[in-house]
Motif scaffolding. Structure first.
Motif, mmCIF file in Angstrom:
data_model
loop_
_atom_site.group_PDB
_atom_site.id
_atom_site.type_symbol
_atom_site.label_atom_id
_atom_site.label_comp_id
_atom_site.label_asym_id
_atom_site.label_seq_id
_atom_site.Cartn_x
_atom_site.Cartn_y
_atom_site.Cartn_z
ATOM 1 N N THR A 136 0.818 -1.217 0.000
ATOM 2 C CA THR A 136 0.000 0.000 0.000
ATOM 3 C C THR A 136 0.854 1.270 0.000
ATOM 4 O OG1 THR A 136 -0.192 -0.129 2.425
ATOM 5 C CG2 THR A 136 -1.997 -1.046 1.116
ATOM 6 N N ARG A 137 2.148 1.134 0.284
ATOM 7 C CA ARG A 137 3.016 2.319 0.196
ATOM 8 C C ARG A 137 3.068 2.872 -1.225
ATOM 9 N NH1 ARG A 137 8.253 -0.435 2.347
ATOM 10 N NH2 ARG A 137 6.584 -1.525 3.476
ATOM 11 N N PHE A 138 2.757 2.004 -2.195
ATOM 12 C CA PHE A 138 2.763 2.438 -3.587
ATOM 13 C C PHE A 138 1.400 2.972 -4.038
ATOM 14 C CE2 PHE A 138 5.787 -1.206 -3.301
ATOM 15 C CZ PHE A 138 6.953 -0.477 -3.439
ATOM 16 N N GLY A 139 0.391 2.864 -3.171
ATOM 17 C CA GLY A 139 -0.967 3.204 -3.559
ATOM 18 C C GLY A 139 -1.171 4.622 -4.062
ATOM 19 N N PRO A 140 -0.740 5.656 -3.304
ATOM 20 C CA PRO A 140 -1.022 7.022 -3.753
ATOM 21 C C PRO A 140 -0.489 7.332 -5.144
ATOM 22 C CG PRO A 140 -0.375 7.027 -1.452
ATOM 23 C CD PRO A 140 -0.147 5.628 -1.952
ATOM 24 N N ASN A 141 0.765 7.006 -5.404
ATOM 25 C CA ASN A 141 1.321 7.330 -6.713
ATOM 26 C C ASN A 141 0.778 6.426 -7.812
ATOM 27 O OD1 ASN A 141 2.838 9.591 -6.039
ATOM 28 N ND2 ASN A 141 4.609 8.358 -5.426
ATOM 29 N N ARG A 142 0.407 5.204 -7.446
ATOM 30 C CA ARG A 142 -0.198 4.325 -8.446
ATOM 31 C C ARG A 142 -1.587 4.848 -8.849
ATOM 32 N NH1 ARG A 142 1.377 -0.443 -10.566
ATOM 33 N NH2 ARG A 142 -0.174 -2.063 -11.006
ATOM 34 N N ILE A 143 -2.334 5.362 -7.877
ATOM 35 C CA ILE A 143 -3.624 5.971 -8.184
ATOM 36 C C ILE A 143 -3.431 7.163 -9.120
ATOM 37 C CG2 ILE A 143 -5.564 7.254 -7.199
ATOM 38 C CD1 ILE A 143 -5.210 5.475 -4.673
ATOM 39 N N ARG A 144 -2.437 7.987 -8.836
ATOM 40 C CA ARG A 144 -2.145 9.124 -9.705
ATOM 41 C C ARG A 144 -1.777 8.655 -11.116
ATOM 42 N NH1 ARG A 144 0.845 10.671 -4.723
ATOM 43 N NH2 ARG A 144 -0.174 12.483 -3.779
ATOM 44 N N GLN A 145 -0.943 7.622 -11.184
ATOM 45 C CA GLN A 145 -0.460 7.130 -12.477
ATOM 46 C C GLN A 145 -1.602 6.644 -13.353
ATOM 47 O OE1 GLN A 145 2.167 3.748 -12.087
ATOM 48 N NE2 GLN A 145 2.106 3.277 -14.275
ATOM 49 N N PHE A 146 -2.522 5.890 -12.775
ATOM 50 C CA PHE A 146 -3.572 5.290 -13.586
ATOM 51 C C PHE A 146 -4.777 6.201 -13.794
ATOM 52 C CE2 PHE A 146 -0.997 1.613 -12.775
ATOM 53 C CZ PHE A 146 -1.083 0.923 -13.975
ATOM 54 N N ALA A 147 -4.671 7.444 -13.303
ATOM 55 C CA ALA A 147 -5.660 8.463 -13.656
ATOM 56 C C ALA A 147 -5.261 9.240 -14.899
ATOM 57 C CB ALA A 147 -5.861 9.428 -12.486
ATOM 58 N N GLU A 148 -4.089 8.973 -15.427
ATOM 59 C CA GLU A 148 -3.567 9.747 -16.546
ATOM 60 C C GLU A 148 -4.454 9.683 -17.787
ATOM 61 O OE1 GLU A 148 -1.069 11.754 -16.894
ATOM 62 O OE2 GLU A 148 0.180 11.431 -15.113
ATOM 63 N N SER A 149 -5.136 8.558 -17.976
ATOM 64 C CA SER A 149 -5.862 8.373 -19.231
ATOM 65 C C SER A 149 -7.275 8.946 -19.219
ATOM 66 C CB SER A 149 -5.943 6.874 -19.563
ATOM 67 O OG SER A 149 -6.713 6.185 -18.586
ATOM 68 N N PHE A 150 -7.741 9.440 -18.080
ATOM 69 C CA PHE A 150 -9.129 9.895 -17.978
ATOM 70 C C PHE A 150 -9.309 11.268 -18.639
ATOM 71 C CE2 PHE A 150 -9.228 7.455 -13.716
ATOM 72 C CZ PHE A 150 -9.459 6.264 -14.388
ATOM 73 N N ASP A 151 -10.442 11.434 -19.307
ATOM 74 C CA ASP A 151 -10.780 12.730 -19.883
ATOM 75 C C ASP A 151 -11.046 13.750 -18.788
ATOM 76 O OD1 ASP A 151 -10.613 12.101 -22.601
ATOM 77 O OD2 ASP A 151 -12.646 11.274 -22.624
ATOM 78 N N ASP A 152 -10.757 14.995 -19.089
ATOM 79 C CA ASP A 152 -11.009 16.086 -18.158
ATOM 80 C C ASP A 152 -12.507 16.304 -17.948
ATOM 81 O OD1 ASP A 152 -10.434 18.277 -16.512
ATOM 82 O OD2 ASP A 152 -10.323 19.674 -18.178
ATOM 83 N N TYR A 153 -13.293 16.102 -18.980
ATOM 84 C CA TYR A 153 -14.724 16.433 -18.962
ATOM 85 C C TYR A 153 -15.562 15.273 -18.448
ATOM 86 C CZ TYR A 153 -19.351 17.765 -20.720
ATOM 87 O OH TYR A 153 -20.683 18.080 -20.828
ATOM 88 N N ASP A 154 -16.563 15.614 -17.614
ATOM 89 C CA ASP A 154 -17.520 14.629 -17.105
ATOM 90 C C ASP A 154 -18.899 14.955 -17.673
ATOM 91 O OD1 ASP A 154 -18.425 12.477 -15.272
ATOM 92 O OD2 ASP A 154 -19.500 14.125 -14.299
ATOM 93 N N ARG A 155 -19.396 14.099 -18.531
ATOM 94 C CA ARG A 155 -20.676 14.363 -19.209
ATOM 95 C C ARG A 155 -21.845 14.374 -18.227
ATOM 96 N NH1 ARG A 155 -24.504 16.022 -20.921
ATOM 97 N NH2 ARG A 155 -25.668 15.572 -22.814
ATOM 98 N N GLY A 207 -2.175 3.903 0.675
ATOM 99 C CA GLY A 207 -1.986 3.661 2.068
ATOM 100 C C GLY A 207 -2.991 2.688 2.665
ATOM 101 N N GLU A 208 -2.562 2.067 3.770
ATOM 102 C CA GLU A 208 -3.443 1.130 4.454
ATOM 103 C C GLU A 208 -4.581 1.877 5.143
ATOM 104 O OE1 GLU A 208 -1.871 0.016 8.694
ATOM 105 O OE2 GLU A 208 -0.268 -0.420 7.249
ATOM 106 N N HIS A 209 -5.630 1.121 5.524
ATOM 107 C CA HIS A 209 -6.852 1.742 6.024
ATOM 108 C C HIS A 209 -6.643 2.468 7.349
ATOM 109 C CE1 HIS A 209 -11.481 1.124 5.529
ATOM 110 N NE2 HIS A 209 -11.144 2.390 5.601
ATOM 111 N N THR A 210 -5.551 2.210 8.027
ATOM 112 C CA THR A 210 -5.238 2.903 9.273
ATOM 113 C C THR A 210 -5.248 4.420 9.098
ATOM 114 O OG1 THR A 210 -3.808 1.017 9.800
ATOM 115 C CG2 THR A 210 -3.593 2.969 11.185
ATOM 116 N N VAL A 211 -4.898 4.912 7.909
ATOM 117 C CA VAL A 211 -4.800 6.359 7.702
ATOM 118 C C VAL A 211 -6.160 7.047 7.787
ATOM 119 C CG1 VAL A 211 -2.742 6.058 6.292
ATOM 120 C CG2 VAL A 211 -4.977 6.263 5.155
ATOM 121 N N THR A 212 -7.238 6.282 7.684
ATOM 122 C CA THR A 212 -8.571 6.861 7.804
ATOM 123 C C THR A 212 -8.771 7.516 9.162
ATOM 124 O OG1 THR A 212 -9.532 5.340 6.191
ATOM 125 C CG2 THR A 212 -11.048 6.286 7.800
#
Length: 270
Positions: A31-50, A99-104
């Protein structure tokens, strides 16, 4: 930086905080890789939400980067809470990327909600796990017993110990089984809500990149629908338990749910 989170901190309505804590994951770490992995895989999303007719880049989202984690969970959560409170004091909505759920615990402490809503495969109502009172398996118990939240709603839970199921029968806990989530209708009135998304609420067919997989879970669309329904009432949000042990399915779902939260919250508060 999370794609589209281009607002300056001083004018942000939403502040993203990476929290790469990874010390108590009980099966598969990462889970230490979670934040940046989430950022990485958001790269392909369109800016606009219909659906909401909005552009993500116009919603005043700021990515404050990661709050570096270390191996003392209570100390780290206390430090992270300060960053969450800073966002709240600036009238911004904190969005924590685990991150792990403890951060909640930091998100809830900083926001101080009345109701804790959690998408999760597990009840997380243990007092301790393997002797660790700060295990990620204790977060909902901590929220209820230590952080002054009046009620917890756990959506999608399908496993727990006998003691956890007994605790779940108390008046301050509502558990909605996966098959009943599509019919769940939130009714919060004027109460303040914190929404936490543990990515393992999804069936592992949709999000295998998480530490403690539990089959017979929710679909991506069912999780999206919960986020749409709860977001307008929410003062703080997190998405947690993403790791690096898949081809990006879990991180992609987490990133998309984060965006759906922002779009839904912004549309309701426009």
């Amino acid at each position: 930086m999370f794609p589209g989170a281009i607002a300056d901190r001083e004018v942000a309505d939403y502040v993203l905080l990476g929290a790469p804590l990874d010390i108590s994951t009980s099966f598969q770490p990462g889970t230490r890789f979670g934040p940046n992995r989430i950022r990485q895989f958001a790269e392909s999303f369109d800016d606009y939400d219909r659906r909401t007719d909005q552009f993500f880049t116009e919603l005043a989202v700021h990515d404050a980067g990661d709050v570096r984690a270390w191996d003392d969970a209570p100390d780290y959560v206390d430090w992270l809470t300060g960053s969450v409170r800073d966002a709240v004091w600036d009238d911004a909505v904190p969005v924590v990327l685990g991150g792990e759920h403890t951060v909640t615990a930091a998100g809830v402490t900083g926001v101080d909600p009345d109701v804790f809503v959690c998408l999760d495969a597990h009840l997380d109502l243990r007092r301790e796990y393997d002797g660790n009172e700060w295990s990620h398996a204790t977060i909902t118990r901590r929220v209820l017993d230590e952080l002054d939240v009046d009620e917890a709603v756990i959506l999608g839970a399908r496993t727990g110990s006998p003691d956890e199921w007994e605790r779940a029968e108390a008046d301050d806990v509502t558990v909605v089984a996966p098959e009943d989530v599509p019919e769940w209708d939130p009714d919060f009135g004027d109460e303040s809500v914190y929404l936490s998304v543990d990515i393992d609420a999804a069936d592992p067919a949709f999000a295998p990149g998480t530490g403690t997989k539990e089959p017979f879970g929710l679909t991506s669309r069912e999780m999206r629908d919960v986020v749409h329904a709860v977001a307008p009432h929410t003062d703080g949000f997190d998405v947690v338990e993403v790791n690096d042990r898949d081809d990006g399915q879990a991180a992609s779902l987490a990133a998309k749910l984060l965006r759906e939260f922002v779009f839904s919250h912004a549309a309701a508060h426009d």
